[in-house]
Scaffold this motif. Structure first.
Motif, PDB file in Angstrom:
ATOM      1  N   GLU A   1       0.830  -1.195   0.000  1.00 41.83           N
ATOM      2  CA  GLU A   1       0.000   0.000   0.000  1.00 41.83           C
ATOM      3  C   GLU A   1       0.868   1.251   0.000  1.00 41.83           C
ATOM      4  OE1 GLU A   1      -2.292   0.424   3.532  1.00 41.83           O
ATOM      5  OE2 GLU A   1      -0.682  -0.241   4.846  1.00 41.83           O
ATOM      6  N   PHE A   2       0.283   2.351  -0.444  1.00 42.11           N
ATOM      7  CA  PHE A   2       0.934   3.653  -0.388  1.00 42.11           C
ATOM      8  C   PHE A   2       0.669   4.269   0.983  1.00 42.11           C
ATOM      9  CE2 PHE A   2       1.234   3.213  -4.876  1.00 42.11           C
ATOM     10  CZ  PHE A   2       2.186   4.116  -5.309  1.00 42.11           C
ATOM     11  N   VAL A   3       1.701   4.798   1.600  1.00 45.10           N
ATOM     12  CA  VAL A   3       1.530   5.538   2.849  1.00 45.10           C
ATOM     13  C   VAL A   3       2.221   6.884   2.698  1.00 45.10           C
ATOM     14  CG1 VAL A   3       1.327   3.518   4.328  1.00 45.10           C
ATOM     15  CG2 VAL A   3       3.582   4.436   3.852  1.00 45.10           C
ATOM     16  N   ASP A   4       1.590   7.923   3.240  1.00 45.95           N
ATOM     17  CA  ASP A   4       2.151   9.263   3.161  1.00 45.95           C
ATOM     18  C   ASP A   4       3.252   9.414   4.206  1.00 45.95           C
ATOM     19  OD1 ASP A   4       1.962  12.303   4.247  1.00 45.95           O
ATOM     20  OD2 ASP A   4       1.550  12.214   2.101  1.00 45.95           O
ATOM     21  N   ASP A   5       4.434   9.886   3.789  1.00 45.72           N
ATOM     22  CA  ASP A   5       5.573   9.962   4.701  1.00 45.72           C
ATOM     23  C   ASP A   5       5.300  10.927   5.851  1.00 45.72           C
ATOM     24  OD1 ASP A   5       8.441   9.259   5.248  1.00 45.72           O
ATOM     25  OD2 ASP A   5       8.633  11.421   5.075  1.00 45.72           O
ATOM     26  N   GLN A   6       4.709  12.059   5.544  1.00 48.68           N
ATOM     27  CA  GLN A   6       4.379  13.024   6.602  1.00 48.68           C
ATOM     28  C   GLN A   6       3.373  12.424   7.573  1.00 48.68           C
ATOM     29  OE1 GLN A   6       5.773  15.872   7.058  1.00 48.68           O
ATOM     30  NE2 GLN A   6       4.501  16.824   8.615  1.00 48.68           N
ATOM     31  N   GLU A   7       2.411  11.676   7.025  1.00 48.49           N
ATOM     32  CA  GLU A   7       1.416  11.031   7.875  1.00 48.49           C
ATOM     33  C   GLU A   7       2.074  10.010   8.793  1.00 48.49           C
ATOM     34  OE1 GLU A   7      -2.177   9.801   9.538  1.00 48.49           O
ATOM     35  OE2 GLU A   7      -1.727  11.559   8.322  1.00 48.49           O
ATOM     36  N   GLU A   8       3.028   9.240   8.283  1.00 50.03           N
ATOM     37  CA  GLU A   8       3.715   8.243   9.097  1.00 50.03           C
ATOM     38  C   GLU A   8       4.535   8.896  10.202  1.00 50.03           C
ATOM     39  OE1 GLU A   8       3.752   4.581   8.901  1.00 50.03           O
ATOM     40  OE2 GLU A   8       1.874   5.397   8.138  1.00 50.03           O
ATOM     41  N   LEU A   9       5.079  10.086   9.919  1.00 44.00           N
ATOM     42  CA  LEU A   9       5.865  10.787  10.930  1.00 44.00           C
ATOM     43  C   LEU A   9       4.989  11.264  12.074  1.00 44.00           C
ATOM     44  CD1 LEU A   9       8.622  12.118  11.741  1.00 44.00           C
ATOM     45  CD2 LEU A   9       7.833  14.145  10.516  1.00 44.00           C
TER      46      LEU A   9
END
Length: 745
Positions: free
Chosen positions: A175-183
């Motif tokens: 899946e695609f995950v947003d890097d800012q969201e993961e941070l």
């Protein structure tokens, strides 16, 4: 990169641990593709970044330094570009590599973490024994392309690549995950919680001020009417009152900013934890080192101070700046002012007191939930005793220490450490509790038989975790043997191979019989191993993570394969002294064994465990502070309002005393008025806390979001505090002299 049209750039990031020979025992680094720097839009302050030629087979190894590593290890030498430095790889098979420094990144570049100090190109040529990269593929979407559209194109490509590589990822989800969201995702609930707590504390302070301004305005009502009669218009009166309230707001804002400088330092102290890539310690706050009181914070403080002064000063200003209320001129100086009798009329001050009580109870209940959660987490038995245990690692020159020599060095080191005064026991292992490395092997009842042309099967998801330990490790960590026996001197090279399993593994695979005495086989190894004991469960990956199936093997009976110490040997020494007092003696012993060896990652086991609960400790502490402040503000508010009420009702109280009212009746009269508002406010606050507590569920451990004990304790604590706040004015009311009160009229 070749097939996807919805992506503008593709790169890879793989975390790495490296030893900088002769300068630092361990650096956190990253293996990144050449396209990575273009993908994130980063430019070096010295030299250049990686190019496609740097990752081609046979290319000269090159490395980029962080600004911090450049200053700390190379004295900010501007001629560092082109210099050759030696690194030892830590994870994976032992590899010594000479790198050429090609550039230095700027101070504001920190990826994938703030602790990353070096970046190197990936090794695209296959190396026997080296696992596939364990990092992430990073992509940048093309302009106007949504994440859903990119996923629809890219994920089938990924599946084709996986199929072509003959790798079976059973149950894997791509899946695609947003890097800012993961941070932000791990700390978003806490940040929202703190923001809400700050808002509640601000509201409590403002309600207090508004209540005091209303009370003060009631006493000045005749003054305002006289001013109005002398020609002061309503706008002028409102402006006069707003000036006073804004002055209060600005003064409070200045005091708050002064306190905030100390608060930021307190936040950093509370959030400090061991920044080690090998530990599964929970990161508290991303980019905490950048938090400070800057111009933006000062501007916000100024704006919120003025806004609150206007908002909560406007209410009394509009109420008492009414020129038509000339009847107030006829009132006598100490006439009875409407109180809090809910059956007659609910005054504005009564509403504000209930709001104040409700907000304070919300803070108390939520803070109590987090504090009980942290207490429950801290009370969890990890399966070992961390007290008085010193842990550390030793960086060895990789080219001179293959796995066999590492074991010999470790054995010599612990033998000498045992002779240090104050040391009770010492041992070493491939991992420690709380270390985030996983080394799994399936256990079989029969030997593994390879079939020609058979496709390698992936290990099942519930494969038990192996711990390779020296003989005294269980005694050093005080891991209990609950069935059978532990490792003894009769176990060693050339002797029948034995192992210990934990309760979780015994319960899962041997529920129908006693596992002691059973013969099993580890993975594809042909030699049999006998289970000789069962040990207590160890919470390996955090106190909040349930114990996983696990087995222990004596290092003396394990072959010297390259991955015996995936991150280097870990050492543990139990002492009767303070663990830190052993460090100088151990450092001297390490230097005697090898002058190039370096002691690092030195910490007591209690510090290691504490680092894994640093986030819940921070959450509970901060919300506990907010709860205490909220409780104090609410108590001050109740006290102030009741004290004002007693002053305003001096004549009434004097008449009651003159007519024979006893002291207990006067106290009951005042306390009752406070109790009614307090009870209503507590009910409102508990209802609000019940609605908000479900957002705390992800932050709680061992406590229900609607824990009745916590809610009851919050209500009882506030009720007692409110009673104490009202008792002072009530006692003052009993001291009223009826003659003085009537003569004042």
């Amino acid at each position: 990169r070749q097939s996807a049209r919805s992506l503008s750039n593709v790169g890879t990031v793989d975390p790495a641990l490296m030893n900088l020979r002769g300068r630092d025992p361990r650096l956190q680094g990253a293996t990144v593709s050449a396209s990575f720097f273009e993908l994130v839009g980063a430019r070096p302050q010295l030299g250049r970044v990686l190019t496609a030629a740097d990752e081609s087979p046979g290319a000269e190894p090159v490395i980029l330094l962080s600004a911090d590593a450049w200053r700390r290890h190379f004295n900010a030498d501007p001629d560092v570009v082109g210099r050759r430095v030696t690194f030892d790889a830590v994870l994976g098979p032992p590899v010594r590599t000479d790198f050429t420094v090609i550039g230095v990144m700027p101070d504001d570049f920190a990826f994938p973490s703030r602790e990353t100090r070096v970046w190197r190109a990936p090794q695209l040529t296959p190396v026997e024994g080296r696992p596939a990269p364990a990092g992430s593929v990073m992509v940048r979407l093309a302009d106007t392309v949504s994440r859903e559209a990119a996923a629809a194109e890219v994920l089938p490509i990924v599946q084709r690549i996986v199929t072509a590589a003959r790798r079976d990822y059973a149950g894997a989800v791509w899946e695609f995950v947003d890097d800012q969201e993961e941070l932000v995702r791990p700390v978003r609930p806490a940040l929202l919680l703190w923001s809400g707590a700050v808002a509640i504390v601000l509201l409590l302070a403002c309600v207090n001020v508004a209540n005091l301004l209303l009370a003060r305005g009631a006493g000045r009502e005749r003054e305002f009417v006289i001013r109005s009669a002398l020609g002061a218009g309503r706008v002028r009166l409102v402006r006069h009152l707003l000036t006073e309230s804004i002055t209060l707001g600005v003064a409070g804002g200045i005091a708050g900013v002064c306190l905030a400088f100390g608060g930021v330092q307190l936040l950093r102290v509370l959030a400090t934890t061991l920044t080690r890539l090998d530990l599964r310690s929970q990161v508290t706050l991303p980019r905490l080192d950048e938090v400070g009181i800057d111009l933006a914070a000062l501007g916000f403080a100024a704006a919120i101070s003025i806004a609150t002064g206007v908002l909560f000063g406007l209410m009394p200003a509009l109420r008492y700046a009414r020129p038509e209320r000339s009847s107030a001129l006829a009132q006598r100086g100490s006439a009875i002012v409407s109180g809090f009798a809910l059956t007659r009329r609910l005054s504005m001050r009564g509403v504000l007191v209930m709001v104040e009580v409700g907000l304070a109870v919300v803070l108390l209940a939520c803070g109590g939930l987090l504090m009980r959660s942290f207490a429950a987490l801290s009370a969890v038995d990890g399966g070992y005793d961390p007290a008085n245990v010193l842990t550390f690692q030793v960086a060895l020159p990789i080219d001179r220490y293959p796995a066999a020599r590492q074991k010999l060095f470790a054995g010599d080191l612990v033998e000498r450490i045992r002779a240090v005064p104050g040391v009770e026991r010492a041992a070493f292992a491939n991992q420690l509790p709380m270390v985030g490395l996983i080394n799994s092997f399936p256990l079989r009842r029969t030997p593994f038989v390879a079939t020609p042309g058979q496709r390698p099967e992936p290990p099942p998801p519930d494969t038990p975790d192996i711990r390779l330990v020296s003989r005294e490790f269980l005694d050093v960590m005080r891991i209990r043997v609950i069935a059978g026996r532990g490792f003894t001197d009769v176990d060693g090279p050339g002797r029948p191979r034995v192992m210990l399993i934990n309760e979780a593994l015994a319960r899962r695979d041997f529920a129908d019989r006693d596992p002691v005495g059973t013969t099993v086989y580890i993975g594809r190894r042909p030699e049999p191993w006998q289970i000789v004991g069962v040990v207590a469960n160890v919470r390996q990956f955090g106190l909040d993570v349930l114990p996983q199936p696990q087995f222990f093997v004596d290092l003396d009976q394990w072959d010297n394969d390259p991955l015996v110490f995936p991150a280097g040997a870990y050492y543990a020494a139990r002492t009767s002294l303070e663990p830190e007092s052993l460090v100088p003696a151990i450092r001297d012993i390490v230097r005697q064994l090898d002058p190039q060896a370096v002691l690092f990652y030195v910490a007591s086991m209690e510090e290691v465990v504490a680092s894994t609960v640093s986030r819940p400790r921070l959450y509970a502490t901060l919300l506990g502070v907010f709860s205490a402040v909220g409780l104090g503000l609410a108590v001050i508010g109740i006290y102030g309002v009741m004290a004002y009420l007693v002053t305003q009702r001096t004549r009434e109280i004097g008449i009651r005393v003159a007519l024979g009212a006893r002291r207990a009746q006067v106290i009951g009269l005042v306390v009752k008025q406070s109790a009614v508002l307090t009870v209503v406010g507590i009910v409102i606050g508990l209802a609000g806390a019940a609605m908000l507590s479900r957002y705390l569920e992800a932050l709680l451990f061992g406590v229900s979001p609607l824990d009745p004990m916590t809610f009851a304790a919050a209500a009882a604590l506030f009720a007692l505090a409110a009673l104490a706040a009202a008792y002072g004015p009530a006692r003052r009311a009993t001291a009223v002299d009826p003659l003085v009160a009537l003569r004042a009229e």
